[in-house]
Design a protein around this motif. Sequence first.
Motif, short mmCIF file in Angstrom:
data_model
loop_
_atom_site.label_atom_id
_atom_site.label_comp_id
_atom_site.label_asym_id
_atom_site.label_seq_id
_atom_site.Cartn_x
_atom_site.Cartn_y
_atom_site.Cartn_z
N MET A 96 96.04 -83.85 71.51
CA MET A 96 96.75 -84.26 70.30
C MET A 96 95.76 -84.51 69.16
N LYS A 97 94.73 -85.26 69.43
CA LYS A 97 93.77 -85.59 68.38
C LYS A 97 92.98 -84.37 67.93
N ALA A 98 92.70 -83.46 68.86
CA ALA A 98 92.01 -82.22 68.50
C ALA A 98 92.86 -81.37 67.55
N ALA A 99 94.19 -81.51 67.68
CA ALA A 99 95.10 -80.77 66.80
C ALA A 99 95.37 -81.53 65.50
N GLY A 100 94.75 -82.70 65.36
CA GLY A 100 94.91 -83.46 64.12
C GLY A 100 96.11 -84.39 64.12
N ASN A 101 96.63 -84.70 65.29
CA ASN A 101 97.83 -85.53 65.39
C ASN A 101 97.48 -86.96 65.79
N LYS A 102 98.35 -87.89 65.40
CA LYS A 102 98.20 -89.30 65.78
C LYS A 102 98.76 -89.50 67.18
N CYS A 103 97.98 -90.10 68.06
CA CYS A 103 98.44 -90.38 69.42
C CYS A 103 97.79 -91.67 69.89
N GLU A 104 98.62 -92.57 70.37
CA GLU A 104 98.15 -93.87 70.86
C GLU A 104 98.66 -94.07 72.28
N ILE A 105 97.77 -94.43 73.19
CA ILE A 105 98.15 -94.69 74.58
C ILE A 105 97.86 -96.14 74.92
N ILE A 106 98.83 -96.80 75.52
CA ILE A 106 98.66 -98.18 75.99
C ILE A 106 98.85 -98.19 77.50
N PHE A 107 97.83 -98.67 78.21
CA PHE A 107 97.88 -98.72 79.67
C PHE A 107 98.24 -100.13 80.14
N TYR A 108 99.01 -100.18 81.21
CA TYR A 108 99.38 -101.45 81.86
C TYR A 108 98.71 -101.47 83.22
N GLU A 109 97.76 -102.35 83.37
CA GLU A 109 96.92 -102.39 84.56
C GLU A 109 97.76 -102.64 85.81
N GLY A 110 97.64 -101.72 86.78
CA GLY A 110 98.30 -101.86 88.07
C GLY A 110 99.76 -101.49 88.09
N ALA A 111 100.34 -101.17 86.94
CA ALA A 111 101.77 -100.85 86.88
C ALA A 111 102.02 -99.44 87.40
N ALA A 112 103.10 -99.29 88.16
CA ALA A 112 103.46 -97.99 88.74
C ALA A 112 104.50 -97.29 87.87
N HIS A 113 104.89 -96.10 88.28
CA HIS A 113 105.87 -95.34 87.53
C HIS A 113 107.20 -96.10 87.45
N GLY A 114 107.82 -96.04 86.27
CA GLY A 114 109.09 -96.74 86.08
C GLY A 114 108.94 -98.21 85.76
N PHE A 115 107.72 -98.63 85.41
CA PHE A 115 107.48 -100.06 85.14
C PHE A 115 108.37 -100.58 84.01
N PHE A 116 108.79 -99.71 83.12
CA PHE A 116 109.58 -100.16 81.97
C PHE A 116 110.96 -100.69 82.38
N ASN A 117 111.38 -100.41 83.61
CA ASN A 117 112.65 -100.95 84.10
C ASN A 117 112.55 -102.41 84.52
N LYS A 118 111.35 -102.92 84.64
CA LYS A 118 111.17 -104.30 85.12
C LYS A 118 111.21 -105.28 83.94
N PRO A 119 112.06 -106.30 84.03
CA PRO A 119 112.24 -107.23 82.91
C PRO A 119 110.94 -107.88 82.42
N GLU A 120 110.00 -108.09 83.34
CA GLU A 120 108.79 -108.80 82.92
C GLU A 120 107.93 -108.00 81.94
N TYR A 121 108.17 -106.68 81.84
CA TYR A 121 107.41 -105.85 80.90
C TYR A 121 108.14 -105.64 79.58
N ARG A 122 109.40 -106.02 79.53
CA ARG A 122 110.25 -105.62 78.40
C ARG A 122 109.72 -106.09 77.05
N ASP A 123 109.38 -107.37 76.94
CA ASP A 123 108.94 -107.90 75.65
C ASP A 123 107.65 -107.22 75.18
N GLN A 124 106.73 -107.04 76.10
CA GLN A 124 105.45 -106.43 75.73
C GLN A 124 105.67 -104.99 75.27
N ILE A 125 106.49 -104.24 76.01
CA ILE A 125 106.77 -102.86 75.63
C ILE A 125 107.43 -102.79 74.25
#
Length: 253
Positions: A209-238
């Motif tokens: 993305m950046k090589a093509a001149g586009n804006k891209c931001e990645i935020i990692f959640y340490e230890g979180a597995a796939h589908g973490f966004f379904n868990k209420p404890e991550y909702r506010d942060q997301i």
Amino acid sequence: MTKKTFKTIEDGDDLELHIAYPKGHQSMDKRPAIIFFFGGGWKFGKPGQFYPFIQDLSDEGIVAISAQYRTKKSHGATPVECVMDGKSAIRYVREHAAELGIDPDKIIAGGGSAGGHVAACAVVDNAPQETNENLQISSRPQALVLLNPVLSVGPDGYAHGYVKQSIDNWQSVSPLHSIDSNFPPTLIQVGTADKVLPPSMAYDFEKQMKAAGNKCEIIFYEGAAHGFFNKPEYRDQITNKIKAFLQSLGYIN
């Protein structure tokens, strides 16, 4: 929650947008809109998955939508129909922006897992789309907000064999293989323990993305597995990360 039909498919079933309007919203407004697509491997899932997020974001003055699309369970659909429905939903919102009180030039697409894939494929010009719609109206969003999305369906990506059963040109539904200089600003949130979108693939996407001149931001959640966004404890942060990203684009104050 307001429901509005955006598409009627061959068997007569209606596909709906589930809309959370900001308080006091009127059709004469021109607000940004965000459209989320649920996850479930293109095989199952429902718009209710994103209700918590659209309710929170509507409080920020955005018309927030969770869109229905066909799945294997609901309509015997393949990933191709999922992508087509995603494009249809965005096109409908843009086409009906005036009555919905939306700025047609401020539409954000988002989603989780396969829904993130559907959202990202809306940017790909040669991805499958309905031919009976007004194709003069773009289905491209102005930004992407993706939660552990399927970015690649290539041989080293997710469900390559399954996708190839429905489309020979799998590259047309593989966002990682379709990056160009027109990709919109993109936010990706993903767990470090995700096996569908491993960190190395997320970094590869960001690099291209950046090589093509586009804006891209990645935020990692340490230890979180796939589908973490379904868990209420991550909702506010997301949600807060999404708000910050949309603020950086000038879509919310």
